[in-house]
Scaffold this active site. Structure first.
Site, PDB file in Angstrom:
ATOM      1  N   HIS A  13       0.527  -5.608   2.073  1.00 18.67           N
ATOM      2  CA  HIS A  13       0.889  -6.617   1.072  1.00 18.67           C
ATOM      3  C   HIS A  13       2.392  -6.857   1.090  1.00 18.67           C
ATOM      4  O   HIS A  13       3.166  -5.918   1.314  1.00 18.67           O
ATOM      5  CB  HIS A  13       0.460  -6.158  -0.325  1.00 18.67           C
ATOM      6  CG  HIS A  13      -1.020  -5.918  -0.443  1.00 18.67           C
ATOM      7  ND1 HIS A  13      -1.559  -4.661  -0.308  1.00 18.67           N
ATOM      8  CD2 HIS A  13      -2.041  -6.769  -0.647  1.00 18.67           C
ATOM      9  CE1 HIS A  13      -2.876  -4.750  -0.441  1.00 18.67           C
ATOM     10  NE2 HIS A  13      -3.202  -6.024  -0.647  1.00 18.67           N
ATOM     11  N   HIS A  69       5.303  -3.648  -5.804  1.00 18.70           N
ATOM     12  CA  HIS A  69       5.091  -4.932  -6.491  1.00 18.70           C
ATOM     13  C   HIS A  69       5.810  -4.997  -7.845  1.00 18.70           C
ATOM     14  O   HIS A  69       5.717  -6.005  -8.541  1.00 18.70           O
ATOM     15  CB  HIS A  69       3.597  -5.208  -6.704  1.00 18.70           C
ATOM     16  CG  HIS A  69       2.824  -5.344  -5.416  1.00 18.70           C
ATOM     17  ND1 HIS A  69       3.154  -6.271  -4.463  1.00 18.70           N
ATOM     18  CD2 HIS A  69       1.763  -4.657  -4.930  1.00 18.70           C
ATOM     19  CE1 HIS A  69       2.319  -6.153  -3.428  1.00 18.70           C
ATOM     20  NE2 HIS A  69       1.470  -5.180  -3.694  1.00 18.70           N
ATOM     21  N   ASP A 107       3.521  -1.821   4.324  1.00 16.52           N
ATOM     22  CA  ASP A 107       2.292  -2.025   3.564  1.00 16.52           C
ATOM     23  C   ASP A 107       1.733  -3.409   3.947  1.00 16.52           C
ATOM     24  O   ASP A 107       2.491  -4.306   4.291  1.00 16.52           O
ATOM     25  CB  ASP A 107       2.641  -1.987   2.073  1.00 16.52           C
ATOM     26  CG  ASP A 107       1.430  -2.000   1.159  1.00 16.52           C
ATOM     27  OD1 ASP A 107       1.095  -0.946   0.619  1.00 16.52           O
ATOM     28  OD2 ASP A 107       0.826  -3.081   0.989  1.00 16.52           O
ATOM     29  N   ASP A 164      -2.423   0.130   4.188  1.00 24.18           N
ATOM     30  CA  ASP A 164      -3.565  -0.787   4.089  1.00 24.18           C
ATOM     31  C   ASP A 164      -3.640  -1.818   5.215  1.00 24.18           C
ATOM     32  O   ASP A 164      -4.487  -2.703   5.178  1.00 24.18           O
ATOM     33  CB  ASP A 164      -3.615  -1.455   2.698  1.00 24.18           C
ATOM     34  CG  ASP A 164      -2.247  -1.668   2.090  1.00 24.18           C
ATOM     35  OD1 ASP A 164      -1.253  -1.604   2.837  1.00 24.18           O
ATOM     36  OD2 ASP A 164      -2.163  -1.909   0.870  1.00 24.18           O
TER      37      ASP A 164
HETATM   38 ZN    ZN Z   1      -0.681  -2.765  -0.254  1.00 22.59          ZN
HETATM   39 ZN    ZN Z   2       4.768  -5.064   3.377  1.00 23.16          ZN
END
Ligand code: ZN
Ligand code: ZN
Ligand code: ZN
Length: 439
Positions: free
Chosen positions: A149, A108, A147, A236
């Site tokens: 996210h 991120h 991931d 995750d």
């Molecule tokens: Zn994540």
């Molecule tokens: Zn991802």
């Protein structure tokens, strides 16, 4: 030559509270599991100790505000440096692939860093890419982000880079942080379709996860023909993760790893420290080492009970059709995408959730028929507390043509005299030269 390298280091961080989801304990159960299974005794697996990244490694990627020291702890240097150490082992032929099991994560972290976003300050995979390109002259690299996210930081950093293909599959941004990563985010005008986002519905199981890999990602990846594959190995998507809503198991992750065959895997998120990480990490590691992973199963047969809802399967099929159609179309040319303009400008707003900072950004990419073109960013922060900063950053791409290299130098000289912003940065990747000045 046939070994899998692993670096395991749950860097302790004094800055993090004992209940924070991204704390060092995240990795301690994994360590127990790996020891218990006697994995490190396998001749195919070799453990390395971490090393620290250097400031220059970070400067190749980021404009850190007001400086690198303010945005990092030793843990960040270890986390980034571990991936670089495995990269060296890979490139010298000591290992055939590697897994950096470290924290803190990085996907991120954007190009400009005013603070912490989604537990990330500096982007480990981006630092790895620039290192591989600078030191080993590798040109085409793919990053596959598994991931849950959206890897918005990695996307931001390589959005205008035609030589780095970034593919992220993640839980749909309408239902999860960071609320980005939609199919229409496809890269800048000079790097069209070098960013691929595959938002998946909550409730996706191994079935959907692997189907998307086989029917969207693999064909795109094969077509790009990368020299090296990096996996942002966030865990995750696991059915027990407390921050997301997916139903992927350790077997699903291991199978994906077996088929993706990443050269380097770098741990990202994953916050079910007892019920997911030990199993997923073990599965990935065994798959990398080409060892049997069928015995890696979460306790009490939970994983066997996971069923993908019909509506989820239908939605996934639609995304597959969307991408297959998109990839079969003739792409517009770079000239068309720049729409006759010399500069392509984007205004962006970023929110730093953990540090409560709002940032306004203006990003400009200069059209060049011969190279990726010069990049300039102007950024202004508004902090919930502490000092605000403004900056201008100029980036000369690694494969800049001589004209753009020259033009970049003159832009920099002009910028040094204008005294409009608090901080000025030159990121000259072509000459591996980084300068920072203040007003
Ligand atoms: Zn994540
Ligand atoms: Zn991802
Ligand atoms: Zn150029």
């Amino acid at each position: 030559m046939h070994k899998t390298g692993i670096i395991f280091f749950p860097a302790f961080d004094l800055a993090i509270s004992p209940t924070h989801p991204e704390r060092e304990e995240r990795l301690l159960y994994t360590r127990d599991q790996i020891f218990e299974e006697g994995i490190l005794d396998h001749p195919q697996i070799v453990e390395y100790t971490p090393r620290l990244a250097e400031e220059k490694d970070i400067q190749r990627v980021h404009f850190c505000v007001p400086d690198i020291a303010a945005q990092t702890t030793t843990a960040h240097f270890i986390s980034a440096g571990s991936a670089l150490k495995l990269a060296d082992a890979l490139m010298t032929g000591e290992i055939k692939n590697g897994f950096s099991l470290v924290r803190p994560p990085g996907h991120h972290a954007l190009r400009v860093v005013h603070g912490n976003r989604g537990f990330c300050n500096i982007n480990n995979e981006a630092i790895l890419v620039e290192y591989l390109r600078q030191r080993y002259k590798i040109k085409k690299i793919v990053i596959v982000d598994t991931d849950v996210h959206h890897g918005d930081g990695t996307q931001d950093i390589f959005y205008h880079d035609p030589d780095v293909l970034f593919i992220s599959l993640h839980q749909d941004g309408r239902t999860l942080y960071p609320r980005t990563g939609f199919v229409n985010e496809t890269g800048g005008p000079g790097a069209y379709l070098k960013t691929i986002n595959i938002p998946l519905p909550p409730g996706t199981t191994d079935e959907g996860f692997l189907k998307v890999w086989r029917e969207i990602i693999k064909p795109i990846l094969d077509d790009f023909a990368p020299e090296l594959i990096i996996n942002s190995a966030g865990q995750d998507n696991h059915f027990t993760d407390p921050l997301a809503n997916m139903l992927v198991s350790s077997q699903g992750y291991a199978q994906l790893t077996k088929e993706l065959k990443p050269d380097l895997a770098v741990l990202e998120g994953g916050y079910a420290i007892e019920t997911a990480l030990p199993y997923v990490n073990l599965g990935i590691l065994l798959a990398l080492a080409n060892l049997n992973y069928s015995f890696v199963v979460e306790p009490e047969g939970q994983a066997e009970k996971l069923k993908q809802a019909k509506s989820v399967s239908q939605y996934i099929d639609e995304i597959i059709i969307y991408w297959q159609k998109k990839m079969s179309e003739i792409p517009p040319s770079k000239e068309e995408l720049f729409a006759g303009k010399k500069v392509y400008t984007t205004n962006k707003h970023h929110y730093y959730d953990t540090d409560n900072i709002r940032e306004q950004q203006q990003e400009s990419v200069f059209y060049c028929p011969d190279c990726p073109g010069l990049y300039q960013v102007i950024s202004q922060s508004r902090r919930g507390y502490g000092r605000d900063y403004s900056l201008k950053g100029i980036s000369i791409p690694l494969y800049a043509c001589p004209q753009c290299e020259e033009k970049g130098a003159s832009l920099w000289h002009k910028a040094q005299k204008e005294k409009l912003y608090d901080l000025y940065y030159l990121q000259d990747k072509k000459n591996d030269l980084y300068i920072q000045e203040s007003k």
